[in-house]
Motif scaffolding. Structure first.
Motif, PDB file in Angstrom:
ATOM      1  N   LEU A 156       0.812  -1.209   0.000  1.00 20.07           N
ATOM      2  CA  LEU A 156       0.000   0.000   0.000  1.00 20.07           C
ATOM      3  C   LEU A 156       0.850   1.265   0.000  1.00 20.07           C
ATOM      4  O   LEU A 156       1.960   1.279   0.532  1.00 20.07           O
ATOM      5  CB  LEU A 156      -0.915  -0.003   1.223  1.00 20.07           C
ATOM      6  N   GLY A 157       0.298   2.327  -0.582  1.00 26.47           N
ATOM      7  CA  GLY A 157       0.989   3.609  -0.572  1.00 26.47           C
ATOM      8  C   GLY A 157       0.560   4.475  -1.731  1.00 26.47           C
ATOM      9  O   GLY A 157      -0.217   4.063  -2.605  1.00 26.47           O
ATOM     10  N   LEU A 158       1.068   5.697  -1.750  1.00 26.60           N
ATOM     11  CA  LEU A 158       0.716   6.666  -2.779  1.00 26.60           C
ATOM     12  C   LEU A 158       1.243   6.254  -4.151  1.00 26.60           C
ATOM     13  O   LEU A 158       2.198   5.475  -4.245  1.00 26.60           O
ATOM     14  CB  LEU A 158       1.286   8.036  -2.404  1.00 26.60           C
ATOM     15  N   LEU A 270      -1.753  -7.935  -3.363  1.00 25.22           N
ATOM     16  CA  LEU A 270      -2.593  -6.850  -3.866  1.00 25.22           C
ATOM     17  C   LEU A 270      -1.795  -5.551  -3.786  1.00 25.22           C
ATOM     18  O   LEU A 270      -1.322  -5.174  -2.710  1.00 25.22           O
ATOM     19  CB  LEU A 270      -3.873  -6.723  -3.038  1.00 25.22           C
ATOM     20  N   ILE A 271      -1.641  -4.873  -4.927  1.00 25.46           N
ATOM     21  CA  ILE A 271      -0.945  -3.587  -4.962  1.00 25.46           C
ATOM     22  C   ILE A 271      -1.992  -2.500  -5.122  1.00 25.46           C
ATOM     23  O   ILE A 271      -2.762  -2.506  -6.084  1.00 25.46           O
ATOM     24  CB  ILE A 271       0.059  -3.536  -6.132  1.00 25.46           C
ATOM     25  N   SER A 272      -2.043  -1.562  -4.163  1.00 30.38           N
ATOM     26  CA  SER A 272      -3.165  -0.630  -4.153  1.00 30.38           C
ATOM     27  C   SER A 272      -2.805   0.696  -3.500  1.00 30.38           C
ATOM     28  O   SER A 272      -1.880   0.779  -2.687  1.00 30.38           O
ATOM     29  CB  SER A 272      -4.355  -1.259  -3.418  1.00 30.38           C
ATOM     30  N   GLN A 273      -3.574   1.730  -3.866  1.00 31.15           N
ATOM     31  CA  GLN A 273      -3.482   3.031  -3.206  1.00 31.15           C
ATOM     32  C   GLN A 273      -4.470   3.142  -2.052  1.00 31.15           C
ATOM     33  O   GLN A 273      -4.429   4.117  -1.305  1.00 31.15           O
ATOM     34  CB  GLN A 273      -3.769   4.145  -4.221  1.00 31.15           C
ATOM     35  N   GLU A 274      -5.348   2.162  -1.913  1.00 29.89           N
ATOM     36  CA  GLU A 274      -6.348   2.160  -0.846  1.00 29.89           C
ATOM     37  C   GLU A 274      -6.389   0.784  -0.194  1.00 29.89           C
ATOM     38  O   GLU A 274      -6.206  -0.233  -0.858  1.00 29.89           O
ATOM     39  CB  GLU A 274      -7.748   2.484  -1.399  1.00 29.89           C
ATOM     40  N   GLN A 275      -6.672   0.757   1.087  1.00 27.19           N
ATOM     41  CA  GLN A 275      -6.787  -0.498   1.811  1.00 27.19           C
ATOM     42  C   GLN A 275      -8.153  -1.138   1.586  1.00 27.19           C
ATOM     43  O   GLN A 275      -9.173  -0.455   1.515  1.00 27.19           O
ATOM     44  CB  GLN A 275      -6.592  -0.266   3.308  1.00 27.19           C
ATOM     45  N   TYR A 287      -5.041 -14.771  11.202  1.00 30.43           N
ATOM     46  CA  TYR A 287      -5.236 -15.040   9.783  1.00 30.43           C
ATOM     47  C   TYR A 287      -3.937 -14.827   9.014  1.00 30.43           C
ATOM     48  O   TYR A 287      -3.088 -14.024   9.395  1.00 30.43           O
ATOM     49  CB  TYR A 287      -6.328 -14.128   9.207  1.00 30.43           C
ATOM     50  N   SER A 288      -3.820 -15.542   7.890  1.00 28.32           N
ATOM     51  CA  SER A 288      -2.616 -15.468   7.061  1.00 28.32           C
ATOM     52  C   SER A 288      -2.692 -14.253   6.142  1.00 28.32           C
ATOM     53  O   SER A 288      -2.847 -14.365   4.927  1.00 28.32           O
ATOM     54  CB  SER A 288      -2.454 -16.749   6.241  1.00 28.32           C
ATOM     55  N   VAL A 289      -2.605 -13.070   6.739  1.00 27.25           N
ATOM     56  CA  VAL A 289      -2.761 -11.820   6.002  1.00 27.25           C
ATOM     57  C   VAL A 289      -1.784 -10.783   6.561  1.00 27.25           C
ATOM     58  O   VAL A 289      -1.555 -10.716   7.777  1.00 27.25           O
ATOM     59  CB  VAL A 289      -4.216 -11.314   6.101  1.00 27.25           C
ATOM     60  N   LYS A 290      -1.181  -9.979   5.666  1.00 26.02           N
ATOM     61  CA  LYS A 290      -0.233  -8.948   6.081  1.00 26.02           C
ATOM     62  C   LYS A 290      -0.432  -7.705   5.221  1.00 26.02           C
ATOM     63  O   LYS A 290      -0.860  -7.787   4.064  1.00 26.02           O
ATOM     64  CB  LYS A 290       1.216  -9.423   5.912  1.00 26.02           C
ATOM     65  N   CYS A 291      -0.098  -6.545   5.779  1.00 23.59           N
ATOM     66  CA  CYS A 291      -0.125  -5.278   5.042  1.00 23.59           C
ATOM     67  C   CYS A 291       1.252  -4.623   5.142  1.00 23.59           C
ATOM     68  O   CYS A 291       1.804  -4.502   6.246  1.00 23.59           O
ATOM     69  CB  CYS A 291      -1.174  -4.328   5.608  1.00 23.59           C
ATOM     70  N   LEU A 292       1.799  -4.199   4.001  1.00 28.14           N
ATOM     71  CA  LEU A 292       3.073  -3.492   3.970  1.00 28.14           C
ATOM     72  C   LEU A 292       2.811  -2.103   3.396  1.00 28.14           C
ATOM     73  O   LEU A 292       2.468  -1.952   2.229  1.00 28.14           O
ATOM     74  CB  LEU A 292       4.086  -4.243   3.108  1.00 28.14           C
ATOM     75  N   LYS A 411      -6.661   8.689   5.794  1.00 22.79           N
ATOM     76  CA  LYS A 411      -5.451   7.983   6.230  1.00 22.79           C
ATOM     77  C   LYS A 411      -5.300   6.666   5.472  1.00 22.79           C
ATOM     78  O   LYS A 411      -4.174   6.249   5.173  1.00 22.79           O
ATOM     79  CB  LYS A 411      -5.488   7.732   7.742  1.00 22.79           C
ATOM     80  N   LYS A 412      -6.423   6.016   5.136  1.00 24.56           N
ATOM     81  CA  LYS A 412      -6.343   4.787   4.344  1.00 24.56           C
ATOM     82  C   LYS A 412      -5.890   5.058   2.915  1.00 24.56           C
ATOM     83  O   LYS A 412      -5.422   4.167   2.222  1.00 24.56           O
ATOM     84  CB  LYS A 412      -7.700   4.077   4.331  1.00 24.56           C
ATOM     85  N   ARG A 413      -6.021   6.312   2.481  1.00 23.55           N
ATOM     86  CA  ARG A 413      -5.545   6.707   1.153  1.00 23.55           C
ATOM     87  C   ARG A 413      -4.119   7.275   1.215  1.00 23.55           C
ATOM     88  O   ARG A 413      -3.544   7.637   0.198  1.00 23.55           O
ATOM     89  CB  ARG A 413      -6.469   7.774   0.551  1.00 23.55           C
ATOM     90  N   TYR A 414      -3.572   7.423   2.417  1.00 24.74           N
ATOM     91  CA  TYR A 414      -2.219   7.943   2.641  1.00 24.74           C
ATOM     92  C   TYR A 414      -2.072   9.402   2.204  1.00 24.74           C
ATOM     93  O   TYR A 414      -1.005   9.853   1.808  1.00 24.74           O
ATOM     94  CB  TYR A 414      -1.178   7.046   1.932  1.00 24.74           C
ATOM     95  N   LEU A 415      -3.191  10.153   2.322  1.00 28.51           N
ATOM     96  CA  LEU A 415      -3.169  11.569   1.982  1.00 28.51           C
ATOM     97  C   LEU A 415      -3.067  12.453   3.211  1.00 28.51           C
ATOM     98  O   LEU A 415      -2.590  13.586   3.126  1.00 28.51           O
ATOM     99  CB  LEU A 415      -4.441  11.932   1.188  1.00 28.51           C
TER     100      LEU A 415
END
Length: 440
Positions: A156-158, A270-275, A287-292, A411-415
């Motif tokens: 995730l990120g801008l 998943l590559i995204s600008q939003e969570q 759960y087998s889930v991670k966010c970077l 904040k979920k959009r990193y703005l």
């Protein structure tokens, strides 16, 4: 390993490894970060440790004819040192590598060569010509995907921050770790159904037109897949809070959920600008889930390679554009063409946004809900950081729920960024703040 590298370095430079260089190499071999190595060696700056390692990587690369960096150092050295050309330099065969503890690299390569079935659908992935920093992030991905077998990961990120580049770099360094690589871009795919059909066809998995998701999930238990879906934000609705699925894309939600729920040996990135909403609701311990989440780079090499002058001002330029590689490359080209590479002259002007940067920011701004736009406009008007209470006073026509949900979505959009203190303070990055001022 140290004996081998010492021979290589001595041949190139005439000098043997000193104690600090040995400690740095040992730490890298054991999978430590630069921060950890610096702490053990009694240094305050991990950057100094990074400089030492990069100097050594360059020397070793030139001698061995290999492109060696922190992420591939371990397994590349294992492969090279055990080859007939070099094995005489060491007392014994090296057959342990922290990244790949269960496989000898030569055996893995032989298995890849002998596997005649299609395995890589990477036509839509980018070609990497330059890669800066991100050693920690690469190591994190290696741990999650190779050691922990994490089923679902969000990067995730801008825009321009380096999400896609990071994932492709990981793939380039780990082609032997998965049976199948699939890279798809939401902007170029009509539907999830079409993506599933393309994957099943490409891998020669016998399938029917019905229940393609079930058939794909079954295939994930038979081979180890790494599937990448880029530009995930395209499946979310513009003009609403972040992460709300468009009606025609709700089947993606089912796909992501099933990737976590069922037992298999594969991974989805998943590559995204939003969570995604479901990613926020899951406990990573259960759960087998991670966010970077990627932040800007504090790396001057990107500017040095572009030929800019006034090195003492580069840190200020990086801070001004939040370390975003895409923004910095764009601004560097402007400085090169208009200011004769003089960063100091550029910084003496008012804050500048190129047309390309403004276009990228306009796409972000246009995705915001009405409430989010009102919040960022108010923050941009203030010369100081604002608390939630400050914003509530300035936006008195909004209910508390509207304000809180709006801030959360931003904040979920990193703005919107926040600073912790007695009270949480909210701010915009300098680049986005300038764009909002222009917009208003």
């Amino acid at each position: 390993m140290l004996q081998f590298v010492d021979e290589v370095v001595q041949k190139q430079t005439g000098d043997h490894l000193d104690d600090l260089e040995k400690a740095v190499l040992k730490g890298i071999w054991q999978g430590q970060t630069y921060n950890q190595i610096a702490d053990e060696c009694g240094y305050n700056s991990p950057n100094y440790i990074g400089d030492i390692s990069r100097k050594l990587f360059k020397i070793i690369s030139e001698q061995l004819g290999e492109d060696i960096n922190k992420s591939n150092f371990c397994w590349t050295l294992e492969r090279v040192v055990n080859s007939p050309q070099f094995v005489s330099l060491t007392n014994t065969e090296i057959n342990w590598c922290h990244v790949y503890p269960n496989h000898h690299i030569n055996q893995v390569n032989e298995e890849i060569i002998n596997n005649q079935s299609p395995s890589h659908d990477l036509a839509l992935s980018p070609k990497i010509t330059q890669f800066y920093g991100r050693e920690t992030e690469l190591q994190t991905l290696s741990d999650w995907l190779i050691n922990q077998n994490t089923h679902l990961i969000s990067i995730l990120g801008l825009p321009g921050i380096g999400k896609t580049t990071l994932v492709k770099k990981f793939i380039d360094l780990n082609l032997q770790q998965f049976d199948v690589f699939i890279w798809k871009n939401i902007k170029l795919s009509d539907s999830l159904d079409m993506i599933l059909k393309e994957i099943l066809t490409f891998t020669n998995f016998e399938h029917t037109e019905n229940n393609k998701l079930t058939q794909l999930l079954r295939s994930l238990t038979q081979k180890r897949y790494l599937i990448i879906l880029d530009d995930i934000q395209e499946i979310f609705i513009s003009g609403q809070v972040a992460g709300q699925y468009k009606p025609e894309y709700k089947d993606y939600k089912t796909f992501f959920t099933k990737m976590i729920e069922i037992e298999h040996q594969s991974s989805l990135i998943l590559i995204s600008q939003e969570q995604c909403q479901e990613m926020l609701c899951l406990d990573e311990k259960l759960y087998s889930v991670k966010c970077l989440e990627l932040e800007g780079l504090n790396n001057t090499e990107i500017l040095r390679n572009l030929g800019l002058k006034n090195e003492e001002t580069w840190s200020k330029l990086i801070d001004l554009y939040a370390g975003n590689p895409a923004y910095l490359k764009d601004i560097a080209n402007l400085i090169k063409n208009i200011f004769q590479n003089e960063v100091a002259d550029f910084l003496s002007e008012e804050f500048l946004l190129t047309e390309n940067i403004k276009y990228q920011l306009s796409e972000l701004f246009n995705r915001l809900s009405t409430i989010e736009k009102q919040i960022v406009l108010k923050i941009s008007e203030s010369n100081q950081l604002l608390t939630r209470e400050d914003l509530k006073e300035k936006l008195s026509y909004l209910s508390s729920m509207e304000l809180i949900n709006g801030l959360h979505s931003l904040k979920k959009r990193y703005l919107v960024t926040s600073v912790e203190g007695d009270k949480k303070l909210f701010n915009l990055s300098p680049v986005f703040r300038e764009y909002v001022k222009i917009k208003s």
